[in-house]
Design an enzyme around this catalytic site. Structure first.
Site, PDB file in Angstrom:
ATOM      1  CG  HIS A  19      -2.021   1.011   1.153  1.00 50.37           C
ATOM      2  ND1 HIS A  19      -3.362   0.678   1.230  1.00 50.37           N
ATOM      3  CD2 HIS A  19      -1.990   2.352   0.980  1.00 50.37           C
ATOM      4  CE1 HIS A  19      -4.097   1.777   1.121  1.00 50.37           C
ATOM      5  NE2 HIS A  19      -3.280   2.813   0.983  1.00 50.37           N
ATOM      6  CG  HIS A  21      -1.671   6.257  -2.630  1.00 50.05           C
ATOM      7  ND1 HIS A  21      -2.858   6.059  -3.289  1.00 50.05           N
ATOM      8  CD2 HIS A  21      -1.864   5.818  -1.368  1.00 50.05           C
ATOM      9  CE1 HIS A  21      -3.744   5.538  -2.441  1.00 50.05           C
ATOM     10  NE2 HIS A  21      -3.168   5.383  -1.264  1.00 50.05           N
ATOM     11  NE  ARG A  76       0.940  19.635 -16.757  1.00 48.28           N
ATOM     12  CZ  ARG A  76      -0.179  20.321 -16.959  1.00 48.28           C
ATOM     13  NH1 ARG A  76      -0.640  20.495 -18.180  1.00 48.28           N
ATOM     14  NH2 ARG A  76      -0.857  20.800 -15.953  1.00 48.28           N
ATOM     15  CG  ASP A 146      -6.903   4.370  -6.522  1.00 51.15           C
ATOM     16  OD1 ASP A 146      -6.416   5.143  -7.372  1.00 51.15           O
ATOM     17  OD2 ASP A 146      -7.035   4.664  -5.321  1.00 51.15           O
ATOM     18  CG  HIS A 215      -7.913   3.130   0.105  1.00 52.91           C
ATOM     19  ND1 HIS A 215      -7.369   2.697  -1.054  1.00 52.91           N
ATOM     20  CD2 HIS A 215      -6.986   3.950   0.671  1.00 52.91           C
ATOM     21  CE1 HIS A 215      -6.153   3.224  -1.192  1.00 52.91           C
ATOM     22  NE2 HIS A 215      -5.891   3.988  -0.157  1.00 52.91           N
ATOM     23  CD  GLU A 218      -7.743   6.338   5.263  1.00 54.56           C
ATOM     24  OE1 GLU A 218      -8.290   6.143   4.173  1.00 54.56           O
ATOM     25  OE2 GLU A 218      -6.710   7.021   5.398  1.00 54.56           O
ATOM     26  CG  ASP A 296      -1.727   5.770   2.776  1.00 54.82           C
ATOM     27  OD1 ASP A 296      -2.038   5.335   1.670  1.00 54.82           O
ATOM     28  OD2 ASP A 296      -2.556   6.286   3.561  1.00 54.82           O
TER      29      ASP A 296
HETATM   30 ZN   LIG Z   1      -3.972   4.806   0.627  1.00 49.41          ZN
END
Ligand SMILES: [Zn+2]
Length: 356
Positions: A19, A21, A76, A146, A215, A218, A296
């Site tokens: 996990h 990002h 970009r 996601d 997710h 949380e 995270d």
């Molecule tokens: Zn997350």
């Protein structure tokens, strides 16, 4: 603080992370590089790395989101995506992380921010970066694509469901089969953005061979995790820590071997828990849940995977055997193809035998 011996063990342990990002893993150094490359320095609040590092310091959710959006806006070209994927691999090498399943939100780059990017641009950049990282550092990177759930309920909580973000993300994830995409997820604020409308898309994603890795649990409690397992047929849960509030759910997660991707420092920063001592990590583990340790958005929460292992070991008195067990949970729950998974597990088992 854990002993120096345990710290050394944490470093040497061959790790997997499930996990993290992609945009949330970009360092201030890379932010500056991207801004210069794309002549976008004026979109940043600081002109040097020190200033950016100060800006990165977590001070609340709104600030966190504004940093995130600024970083997304800097991406970009295919080369930009290659750069951040390669950086992710270099960081893995530094921390001895052999496998990372990294979450990325293509819809926001292609359809929400209008930058003229196509899914082919993004996939070719990501592929180039991750293959170069594999070649240079021997690390394995895979992707979870996601949906940012709140974009499907623009005027939440009373707006109608807009299927576009989910449907587009599914198409992008299917295009990414064979380019390292192994999972399908959903993130954002659970409040006012229920999982039920996403059911059909997740079903199709699973039929395409992708893991369901939403997710949940949380920003909301156990009912949101129930939705994730019942409606989205979750194979793993991102966070899921608030499952501890429902004994029946705990039994279900244990019986069906649904792994939780726990992010301790993220939970503290976002006030899911007020202190690590009150964090349910150990109670979840003792209840027989397959828990894993993750970061995270590490630079934004001023942490690393090594720090997270040390934090958990220190808070709950875990030793080498326990930490190795949590890592093994992560290797077991990856969405990698069987051959890769088997070889990662064999390598892990043989290295750990020498370390314990
Ligand atoms: Zn997350």
């Amino acid at each position: 603080m854990p002993s120096n011996e345990l710290k050394e063990f944490i470093h040497q342990l061959p790790k997997a992370e499930l996990h993290i990002h992609l945009e949330g893993a970009i360092t201030p150094e890379t932010v500056l590089k991207l801004a210069k490359q794309n002549k976008m320095q004026d979109t940043l609040p600081a002109k040097d790395v020190d200033g950016l590092r100060k800006w990165f310091q977590f001070s609340g959710f709104d600030h966190f989101v504004s940093i995130y959006v600024t970083i997304q806006n800097l991406l970009r070209t295919p080369d930009d995506f290659a750069l951040i994927a390669y950086d992710l691999g270099a960081d893995m090498y530094r921390q001895n992380i052999l496998y990372r399943e990294t979450t990325f939100t293509p819809h926001t780059h292609i359809d929400y921010q209008h930058k003229g990017l196509t899914i082919q641009d993004i996939l070719s950049g990501l592929d180039q970066g991750r293959q170069q990282a594999h070649q240079d550092f021997g690390v394995e990177i895979r992707w979870v694509f996601d949906i940012y759930r709140n974009l499907a309920f623009i005027n939440s909580p009373n707006s109608e469901y807009n299927p576009e973000p989910a449907e587009k993300t599914l198409l992008y994830a299917q295009a990414g089969l064979g380019h390292g995409v192994v999972g399908f997820g959903i993130g954002g604020n659970e409040v006012g953005a229920p999982s039920a409308p996403f059911q059909e898309t997740f079903l199709q994603a699973k039929q395409s061979g992708l893991l369901s890795v939403p997710h949940a649990g949380e920003t909301m409690g156990a009912e949101s995790v129930w939705e994730a397992v019942r409606v989205l047929q979750a194979d793993r849960i991102g966070h899921g820590v608030r499952s501890i509030e429902d004994p029946e759910l705990i039994e279900y997660l244990r019986d069906y071997h649904i792994t939780l991707e726990v992010n301790p420092t993220s939970n503290l920063c976002l006030h899911v828990y007020d202190s690590i001592k009150n964090h349910p990590f150990q109670r979840l583990d003792q209840a027989g849940i397959l828990v894993t340790i993750n970061t995270d958005d590490p630079p934004l929460f001023n942490t690393t995977l090594l720090d997270e292992y040390a934090l958990i070991a220190d808070a709950f008195g875990y030793g080498k055997q326990d930490l190795a067990r949590f890592t093994r949970n992560a290797f077991l729950a990856t969405g990698a193809d069987l051959e890769t998974k088997q070889s990662l597990l064999e390598n892990f088992d043989s290295q750990v035998t020498n370390l314990l």
